[in-house]
Motif scaffolding. Structure first.
Motif, PDB file in Angstrom:
ATOM      1  N   UNK B 163      43.204 -12.984 -51.724  1.00  0.00           N
ATOM      2  CA  UNK B 163      42.702 -12.870 -50.353  1.00  0.00           C
ATOM      3  C   UNK B 163      41.889 -14.053 -49.881  1.00  0.00           C
ATOM      4  N   UNK B 164      42.317 -15.255 -50.231  1.00  0.00           N
ATOM      5  CA  UNK B 164      41.629 -16.459 -49.738  1.00  0.00           C
ATOM      6  C   UNK B 164      42.428 -17.079 -48.588  1.00  0.00           C
ATOM      7  N   UNK B 165      42.655 -16.275 -47.557  1.00  0.00           N
ATOM      8  CA  UNK B 165      43.547 -16.726 -46.485  1.00  0.00           C
ATOM      9  C   UNK B 165      42.980 -17.896 -45.683  1.00  0.00           C
ATOM     10  N   UNK B 166      41.687 -18.127 -45.772  1.00  0.00           N
ATOM     11  CA  UNK B 166      41.104 -19.306 -45.115  1.00  0.00           C
ATOM     12  C   UNK B 166      41.627 -20.602 -45.702  1.00  0.00           C
ATOM     13  N   UNK B 167      42.258 -20.497 -46.884  1.00  0.00           N
ATOM     14  CA  UNK B 167      42.773 -21.699 -47.546  1.00  0.00           C
ATOM     15  C   UNK B 167      44.294 -21.787 -47.553  1.00  0.00           C
ATOM     16  N   UNK B 168      44.935 -21.063 -46.644  1.00  0.00           N
ATOM     17  CA  UNK B 168      46.343 -21.347 -46.364  1.00  0.00           C
ATOM     18  C   UNK B 168      46.387 -22.673 -45.603  1.00  0.00           C
ATOM     19  N   UNK B 250      48.976 -18.401 -37.704  1.00  0.00           N
ATOM     20  CA  UNK B 250      48.729 -18.047 -39.109  1.00  0.00           C
ATOM     21  C   UNK B 250      48.869 -16.536 -39.318  1.00  0.00           C
ATOM     22  N   UNK B 251      48.354 -15.746 -38.379  1.00  0.00           N
ATOM     23  CA  UNK B 251      48.444 -14.286 -38.523  1.00  0.00           C
ATOM     24  C   UNK B 251      49.909 -13.836 -38.514  1.00  0.00           C
ATOM     25  N   UNK B 252      50.750 -14.509 -37.728  1.00  0.00           N
ATOM     26  CA  UNK B 252      52.189 -14.180 -37.721  1.00  0.00           C
ATOM     27  C   UNK B 252      52.773 -14.422 -39.118  1.00  0.00           C
ATOM     28  N   UNK B 283      49.822 -16.354 -29.345  1.00  0.00           N
ATOM     29  CA  UNK B 283      50.473 -17.120 -30.414  1.00  0.00           C
ATOM     30  C   UNK B 283      51.072 -16.174 -31.455  1.00  0.00           C
ATOM     31  N   UNK B 284      50.388 -15.065 -31.712  1.00  0.00           N
ATOM     32  CA  UNK B 284      50.899 -14.087 -32.685  1.00  0.00           C
ATOM     33  C   UNK B 284      52.245 -13.552 -32.225  1.00  0.00           C
ATOM     34  N   UNK B 294      55.198  -6.987 -31.040  1.00  0.00           N
ATOM     35  CA  UNK B 294      54.587  -5.872 -30.306  1.00  0.00           C
ATOM     36  C   UNK B 294      54.073  -4.749 -31.184  1.00  0.00           C
ATOM     37  N   UNK B 295      54.105  -4.948 -32.509  1.00  0.00           N
ATOM     38  CA  UNK B 295      53.762  -3.824 -33.406  1.00  0.00           C
ATOM     39  C   UNK B 295      52.461  -3.998 -34.181  1.00  0.00           C
ATOM     40  N   UNK B 296      51.933  -5.225 -34.213  1.00  0.00           N
ATOM     41  CA  UNK B 296      50.750  -5.457 -35.055  1.00  0.00           C
ATOM     42  C   UNK B 296      49.534  -5.706 -34.160  1.00  0.00           C
ATOM     43  N   UNK B 297      48.517  -4.890 -34.339  1.00  0.00           N
ATOM     44  CA  UNK B 297      47.328  -4.970 -33.488  1.00  0.00           C
ATOM     45  C   UNK B 297      46.351  -6.063 -33.966  1.00  0.00           C
ATOM     46  N   UNK B 298      45.617  -6.623 -33.022  1.00  0.00           N
ATOM     47  CA  UNK B 298      44.489  -7.492 -33.371  1.00  0.00           C
ATOM     48  C   UNK B 298      43.236  -6.807 -32.837  1.00  0.00           C
ATOM     49  N   UNK B 299      42.354  -6.411 -33.726  1.00  0.00           N
ATOM     50  CA  UNK B 299      41.178  -5.629 -33.347  1.00  0.00           C
ATOM     51  C   UNK B 299      39.901  -6.400 -33.654  1.00  0.00           C
ATOM     52  N   UNK B 300      38.865  -6.110 -32.899  1.00  0.00           N
ATOM     53  CA  UNK B 300      37.565  -6.686 -33.214  1.00  0.00           C
ATOM     54  C   UNK B 300      36.767  -5.668 -34.024  1.00  0.00           C
ATOM     55  N   UNK B 301      36.033  -6.151 -34.991  1.00  0.00           N
ATOM     56  CA  UNK B 301      35.186  -5.288 -35.806  1.00  0.00           C
ATOM     57  C   UNK B 301      34.282  -4.439 -34.927  1.00  0.00           C
TER      58      UNK B 301
END
Lengths: 328, 328
Positions: B163-168, B250-252, B283-284, B294-301
């Motif tokens: 889970x170190x996605x900041x380093x993709x 990146x999220x895509x 962009x996603x 259209x299927x993946x949500x982006x939510x704020x904490x």
């Protein structure tokens, strides 16, 4: 598995051939056969032939009433719903409620998943990934598929479609057009098709002498590139270096996601061996985040290609349960 | 949890502050406080102060002998071993067997994980991710962190560091230098630091008028860029568009891995709201493989920043078990 039924059926539905086999609890394929996937225009006729040929096999193996379940690996097959949702390479309209149709026909439970996940299960159960709880199977065929195993479980995601690593974008701009309609996907570079595309590009944009120039350019396959490389052809070897480098860079990125112990390469292109493995490993290490440098293995599948898919699908057969109304 | 002990302690160790709190089984923080992480040159002294301040809190809350376990979120903390393996932002030499040291001091079981995983657990237990079994937490702070949840479980990988996605790598060539020593990592663009870097670049390479030109260029922070954007500053808004576009792309790519139901954005930069969310979502969708459009949500904490980390860490406290000899 206390039913006393000692066998499962594994079915690997490919775009061209459908291979099926009867497998025992220790992973021995006691009988197998295949039919042509594209022979029938109607899915019902395909299922009829598949049923008839499978039952012929079952009877000749004296396995009637001894089949616990059926596991299927098929393109875009959804583990959760039992439906083939979008079969780019199949001759029938989708969605196809394949698990339900097969279960109705055979009268035994059916579980399905995509072919790469089935291969991962096969490798984990009987192959080089035995004992690994965290690994990623990369299938290098016409396209690039993947089966991701985390903590011993295949990752299906919230909708059953997780693990489409062939569609990670490796060239954000000016990338190659992919069958998915986007550009720059990993599989446009690192599949067998991608290798042939790269060879054609190299032949067109350079004057490098090459054995491949003896072949009409539109007919060049990854096998031709492999054969030329094995004869020492410089251009062909560069094609494999380019392919392996892109794949190694991508594997380094995949590592940060699930920290796998190993990547397992499978499929036609994996047979290129060191031609591909060497640049993959070099690029992987060069691009790896430091905490994983030297720690993630790249392995070649130990299963024969046809066997792996049938064995993997069959392993899923042990998990098969009657579909609920909701799923049907 | 049938011990009758009604509380856990959650500890969030950041590079600057260490926040700790006593939390009940319903996720109410009944008392909390903080100490400076960098005050002590020796880890032992830090643990002494942490112990003293925590026990003071415990006594004032009448919670003595009522603490089931301690959960800790800390940079590069390994869930499996209980060790902080590499603390770039910490003042002490690593590795630090932190879970063991804390457990010895407090006399109760301790579980640790990295701060992003702790935040994901907090969000899943008490926040916007309640009820989600497959989601990815993206923490947008000084760096970019992530906590990946698949089928209700945090992904730790084979070694505890997944889970170190900041380093993709999002820019393969000519990317920005990252603290990890490589170039082009996601966090060099999409962290608070990345936003400030982008603003400085835009100010240097364009003549676009901007409120940000009133600030000495080396002192510009992401907060300054946010403030300017909220006042309608064109250049500042372009900075957020650029940042959100890279993150959305990146999220895509992340979606093809685990097919999450949602991404949850957390941390200082997530407070930019629509300034960032709008380009992310655009962009996603633009870069998404068709099966997920259209299927993946982006939510704020939904959790306050400090609370989320303490709550997440505390939730881990319920899982804490005495460390075995092998782990110590």
């Amino acid at each position: 598995m206390t039913t006393g039924k000692p066998y499962v059926i594994g079915i690997d539905m490919g775009g061209t051939n459908t291979v099926f086999g009867i497998v025992d609890a220790r992973g021995v394929v006691i009988a197998s056969n295949s039919i042509k996937t594209r022979k029938h225009n109607k899915i019902e006729d395909y299922i009829d032939e598949l049923y008839n040929e499978t039952m012929r096999l079952v009877e000749s193996a004296d396995a009637k009433d001894k089949i616990y379940g059926i596991g299927v690996g098929a393109p875009n097959a959804n583990y959760f719903t039992g439906v083939i949702e979008d079969g780019v390479n199949l001759p029938w309209p989708t969605p196809i409620p394949f698990a339900q149709m097969l279960s109705d026909k055979f009268g035994i439970p059916v579980a399905i998943t995509n072919d790469a996940n089935a291969a991962a299960i096969g490798e984990m159960t009987y192959g080089v990934a035995r004992g690994l709880k965290d690994f990623i199977m990369i299938t290098l065929g016409t396209g690039v598929g993947s089966g991701i195993v985390i903590n011993g479980q295949v990752v299906y995601g919230h909708d059953g479609f997780a693990g489409e690593l062939g569609h990670v974008i490796v060239k954000r701009n000016n990338g190659r057009l992919c069958g998915c309609g986007r550009t720059g996907c990993l599989e446009t570079y690192c599949s067998a098709t991608g290798v042939a595309r790269t060879a054609r590009e190299y032949l067109e944009i350079t004057d490098t002498p090459s054995l491949l120039r003896e072949i009409p350019i539109s007919e060049i396959t990854s096998k031709d590139v492999y054969d030329a490389a094995m004869k020492g052809d410089k251009l062909a070897k560069e094609v494999f270096n380019y392919t392996g480098t892109i794949l190694g860079e991508a594997l380094a990125d995949f590592t940060v996601f699930s920290a796998p112990e190993a990547f397992v390469l499978f499929g036609g292109l994996a047979k290129a061996g060191d031609l591909l493995l060497k640049p993959i490993k070099e690029a992987l290490e060069k691009n790896m985040l430091s905490i994983w440098k030297g720690k993630v293995k790249v392995l070649l599948s130990e299963l024969k290609e046809a066997d792996a898919a049938v064995l993997g699908a069959s392993a899923l057969g042990w998990e098969a349960k009657p579909l609920t109304e909701a799923q049907a």
